[in-house]
Design a protein around this motif. Structure first.
Motif, mmCIF file in Angstrom:
data_model
loop_
_atom_site.group_PDB
_atom_site.id
_atom_site.type_symbol
_atom_site.label_atom_id
_atom_site.label_comp_id
_atom_site.label_asym_id
_atom_site.label_seq_id
_atom_site.Cartn_x
_atom_site.Cartn_y
_atom_site.Cartn_z
ATOM 1 N N THR A 195 0.829 -1.161 -0.064
ATOM 2 C CA THR A 195 -0.089 -0.128 0.010
ATOM 3 C C THR A 195 0.771 1.301 0.014
ATOM 4 O O THR A 195 0.598 2.110 -0.740
ATOM 5 C CB THR A 195 -0.963 -0.011 1.244
ATOM 6 O OG1 THR A 195 -1.394 -1.127 1.091
ATOM 7 C CG2 THR A 195 -1.891 1.156 0.927
ATOM 8 N N ARG B 3 -3.061 4.794 7.114
ATOM 9 C CA ARG B 3 -3.202 3.279 7.622
ATOM 10 C C ARG B 3 -3.006 3.310 9.105
ATOM 11 O O ARG B 3 -2.229 4.044 9.593
ATOM 12 C CB ARG B 3 -2.052 2.254 7.134
ATOM 13 C CG ARG B 3 -2.058 0.926 7.841
ATOM 14 C CD ARG B 3 -1.116 0.035 7.157
ATOM 15 N NE ARG B 3 -1.896 -0.505 5.812
ATOM 16 C CZ ARG B 3 -1.702 -1.269 5.108
ATOM 17 N NH1 ARG B 3 -0.448 -2.187 5.570
ATOM 18 N NH2 ARG B 3 -2.106 -1.919 4.074
ATOM 19 N N HIS C 59 -10.524 -2.049 3.989
ATOM 20 C CA HIS C 59 -9.037 -1.754 3.041
ATOM 21 C C HIS C 59 -9.766 -1.332 1.726
ATOM 22 O O HIS C 59 -9.260 -2.191 0.630
ATOM 23 C CB HIS C 59 -8.227 -2.859 3.019
ATOM 24 C CG HIS C 59 -6.870 -2.687 2.694
ATOM 25 N ND1 HIS C 59 -6.576 -1.004 2.083
ATOM 26 C CD2 HIS C 59 -5.697 -3.329 2.668
ATOM 27 C CE1 HIS C 59 -5.280 -1.393 1.705
ATOM 28 N NE2 HIS C 59 -4.941 -2.254 2.232
ATOM 29 N N GLN D 16 -7.570 -1.695 -1.503
ATOM 30 C CA GLN D 16 -7.187 -3.100 -1.857
ATOM 31 C C GLN D 16 -8.037 -3.626 -2.732
ATOM 32 O O GLN D 16 -8.211 -4.475 -3.715
ATOM 33 C CB GLN D 16 -6.825 -3.769 -0.590
ATOM 34 C CG GLN D 16 -6.752 -5.106 -0.686
ATOM 35 C CD GLN D 16 -5.297 -5.640 -1.112
ATOM 36 O OE1 GLN D 16 -4.454 -5.173 -0.763
ATOM 37 N NE2 GLN D 16 -5.401 -6.417 -2.276
ATOM 38 N N ARG E 183 -8.752 -7.264 6.863
ATOM 39 C CA ARG E 183 -9.811 -5.971 6.379
ATOM 40 C C ARG E 183 -9.921 -6.448 5.013
ATOM 41 O O ARG E 183 -11.215 -6.114 4.487
ATOM 42 C CB ARG E 183 -9.299 -4.907 6.752
ATOM 43 C CG ARG E 183 -7.964 -4.591 6.323
ATOM 44 C CD ARG E 183 -6.970 -3.544 7.218
ATOM 45 N NE ARG E 183 -5.764 -3.521 7.046
ATOM 46 C CZ ARG E 183 -4.970 -3.015 7.723
ATOM 47 N NH1 ARG E 183 -5.090 -2.538 8.892
ATOM 48 N NH2 ARG E 183 -3.385 -3.097 7.462
ATOM 49 N N PRO E 184 -9.135 -6.915 3.938
ATOM 50 C CA PRO E 184 -9.422 -7.023 2.625
ATOM 51 C C PRO E 184 -10.625 -7.799 2.344
ATOM 52 O O PRO E 184 -11.450 -7.541 1.538
ATOM 53 C CB PRO E 184 -8.099 -7.366 1.975
ATOM 54 C CG PRO E 184 -7.135 -7.157 2.871
ATOM 55 C CD PRO E 184 -7.718 -7.313 4.424
ATOM 56 N N ARG F 202 -3.559 -14.324 5.192
ATOM 57 C CA ARG F 202 -2.948 -14.874 6.379
ATOM 58 C C ARG F 202 -3.772 -14.414 7.604
ATOM 59 O O ARG F 202 -4.714 -13.728 7.478
ATOM 60 C CB ARG F 202 -1.720 -14.070 6.282
ATOM 61 C CG ARG F 202 -1.925 -12.565 6.653
ATOM 62 C CD ARG F 202 -0.414 -11.851 6.816
ATOM 63 N NE ARG F 202 -0.667 -10.586 6.877
ATOM 64 C CZ ARG F 202 -0.701 -9.817 8.196
ATOM 65 N NH1 ARG F 202 -0.224 -10.615 9.239
ATOM 66 N NH2 ARG F 202 -0.903 -8.607 8.464
ATOM 67 N N GLN G 122 -4.069 -12.729 10.868
ATOM 68 C CA GLN G 122 -3.565 -11.390 11.249
ATOM 69 C C GLN G 122 -3.040 -11.425 12.727
ATOM 70 O O GLN G 122 -3.692 -11.274 13.767
ATOM 71 C CB GLN G 122 -4.594 -10.373 11.356
ATOM 72 C CG GLN G 122 -5.410 -10.431 9.929
ATOM 73 C CD GLN G 122 -4.660 -9.647 8.871
ATOM 74 O OE1 GLN G 122 -4.373 -8.310 9.031
ATOM 75 N NE2 GLN G 122 -4.138 -10.109 7.964
ATOM 76 N N PRO H 1 -4.222 -11.000 -0.904
ATOM 77 C CA PRO H 1 -3.896 -9.474 -0.769
ATOM 78 C C PRO H 1 -2.156 -9.232 -0.742
ATOM 79 O O PRO H 1 -1.552 -8.254 -0.806
ATOM 80 C CB PRO H 1 -4.459 -8.903 0.333
ATOM 81 C CG PRO H 1 -4.854 -9.844 1.134
ATOM 82 C CD PRO H 1 -5.186 -11.033 -0.012
ATOM 83 N N LEU H 2 -1.652 -10.333 0.157
ATOM 84 C CA LEU H 2 -0.264 -10.309 0.282
ATOM 85 C C LEU H 2 0.095 -9.686 1.539
ATOM 86 O O LEU H 2 -0.722 -8.275 1.571
ATOM 87 C CB LEU H 2 0.798 -9.991 -0.721
ATOM 88 C CG LEU H 2 0.544 -11.001 -2.110
ATOM 89 C CD1 LEU H 2 1.581 -10.537 -3.020
ATOM 90 C CD2 LEU H 2 0.864 -12.472 -1.644
HETATM 91 C C1 NCD Z 1 -3.158 -6.243 3.508
HETATM 92 C C2 NCD Z 1 -3.500 -5.263 5.001
HETATM 93 O O1 NCD Z 1 -2.700 -4.524 5.083
HETATM 94 O O2 NCD Z 1 -4.666 -5.570 5.161
HETATM 95 N N1 NCD Z 1 -2.011 -5.845 3.020
HETATM 96 C C3 NCD Z 1 -2.091 -5.092 1.963
HETATM 97 O O3 NCD Z 1 -2.309 -4.078 1.936
HETATM 98 N N2 NCD Z 1 -1.996 -5.773 0.785
HETATM 99 C C4 NCD Z 1 -3.395 -7.648 3.900
HETATM 100 C C5 NCD Z 1 -2.349 -8.269 5.220
HETATM 101 O O4 NCD Z 1 -1.668 -7.229 5.846
HETATM 102 O O5 NCD Z 1 -2.698 -9.359 5.746
#
Ligand code: NCD
Length: 331
Positions: free
Chosen positions: A82, A131, A159, A162, A191-192, A252, A254, A290-291
């Motif tokens: 991001t 963020r 998010h 995303q 959140r995504p 993943r 969190q 989303p990685l």
């Molecule tokens: C995500 C986030 O920060 O929510 N990452 C991102 O912005 N691509 C996903 C995550 O951290 O698991």
């Protein structure tokens, strides 16, 4: 593009779109902010995709359109994609970027309030991405600033940007958005998943929510999606439903938000996305994430044509360029 008008309802208008009383006592409309994905109508989402397409076709199409504009990035939580894709997006538009990705070097470390930090940074910039670990922090900032504010990921909430490039990736792969999405992983704290469910249901998507009970999708998102007409199936078994989904959207656990009774190594002991799982999946189903990924997707599948998570990450730049142009009122 399939667009079901019946499912474009339930759009929440953020408080920031309300007119605000300026100091000189004239009513002026503050530019809108992006706090929830529901702050954008379906038409606005599609128009952002059109701009992203134009950018994909010619990276220099909008070059220098943001000359003399400053984007501020205020990141109170770690980030790679991001932070740097917004930064890259603004550079590609010819604008400048200021801000921080850790608070140690700012007055936050001296105890300055979130509102004061953000208010001052808003005087130094034209658009701000935040963020923050707490739900509600982005709205708090929008309440005390006069520039557009973008939610760059807020606690276990939403998010929205995303989701914009997640939807864009789905659209690029299927040419429609009324697909069935299997959300697999930490649906409670990641959140995504929340913004994706809110937005995709408005475009006709259905969902299979795949997670153990303690990590299942919060009821509020399920209810909103159902109100928009989505079919929602709840399960903890990824294999059972694999044949019925178009998109396997993995997330993943969190670790930074998990209560102590939940095993942070869930995917070490449960079904990860690997070659074996892919052997049960349709050839047309795509895998997104989303990685960052940790244990939930094995690297052995990265070269499989169905693995789209890096293409998805790359789409972050043109889509965020479109977001910047839109919120600065340039396009
Ligand atoms: C995500 C986030 O920060 O929510 N990452 C991102 O912005 N691509 C996903 C995550 O951290 O698991």
């Amino acid at each position: 593009m399939h667009l079901d008008a019946q499912r474009c309802c339930n759009i929440r208008i953020s408080q920031t779109q309300q007119p605000t009383l300026e100091k000189n006592n004239t009513m002026t409309k503050k530019p809108s902010s992006l706090i929830s994905i529901n702050d954008l109508t379906n038409e606005q989402v599609l128009s952002l995709f059109k701009t992203a397409d134009e950018i994909q076709q010619d990276k220099n199409h909008f070059f220098d359109t943001c000359k003399n504009k400053i984007l501020a990035l205020l990141f109170f939580e770690p980030s790679t994609r991001t932070y740097f894709s917004f930064s890259s997006a603004m550079h590609r538009l010819g604008g400048s970027v200021i801000g921080f990705s850790q608070t140690e070097s700012t007055s936050v470390a001296k105890g300055e309030s979130l509102e004061d930090t953000a208010k001052v940074m808003s005087y130094y910039s034209d658009l701000m991405v935040i963020r923050h670990p707490e739900i509600g922090a982005v709205q708090k900032i929008a309440n005390v600033t006069q520039i557009p504010i973008i939610n760059g990921g807020e606690g276990a909430g939403e998010h929205p940007t995303q989701t914009l490039y997640d939807l864009y990736t789905i659209y690029k792969n299927f040419n429609r958005l009324d697909v069935t999405i299997g959300l697999y992983g930490d649906l409670k704290f990641s959140r995504p998943n929340h913004s994706l469910m809110l937005a995709a249901s408005r475009f006709g998507a259905n969902f299979v929510c795949i997670a153990p009970d303690e990590l299942q999708m919060p009821d509020s998102y399920i209810e909103t999606a159902k109100r928009d007409g989505a079919k929602v199936t709840i399960t903890d078994n990824v294999k059972t439903h694999l044949k019925n989904i178009d998109v396997l959207y993995v997330s993943r656990l969190q670790k930074e938000r998990l209560p102590s009774n939940i095993d942070p190594d869930y995917f070490k002991h449960n079904t990860a996305v690997n070659k074996e799982l892919l052997s049960h999946m349709n050839e047309t189903t795509i895998i997104m994430h989303p990685l960052p990924r940790i244990d939930e997707i094995h690297r052995e599948i990265d070269d499989d044509l169905r693995a789209k998570y890096f293409e998805q990450a790359a789409n972050g730049v043109p889509v965020r360029m479109a977001v910047i142009l839109f919120y600065l009122g340039i396009k």
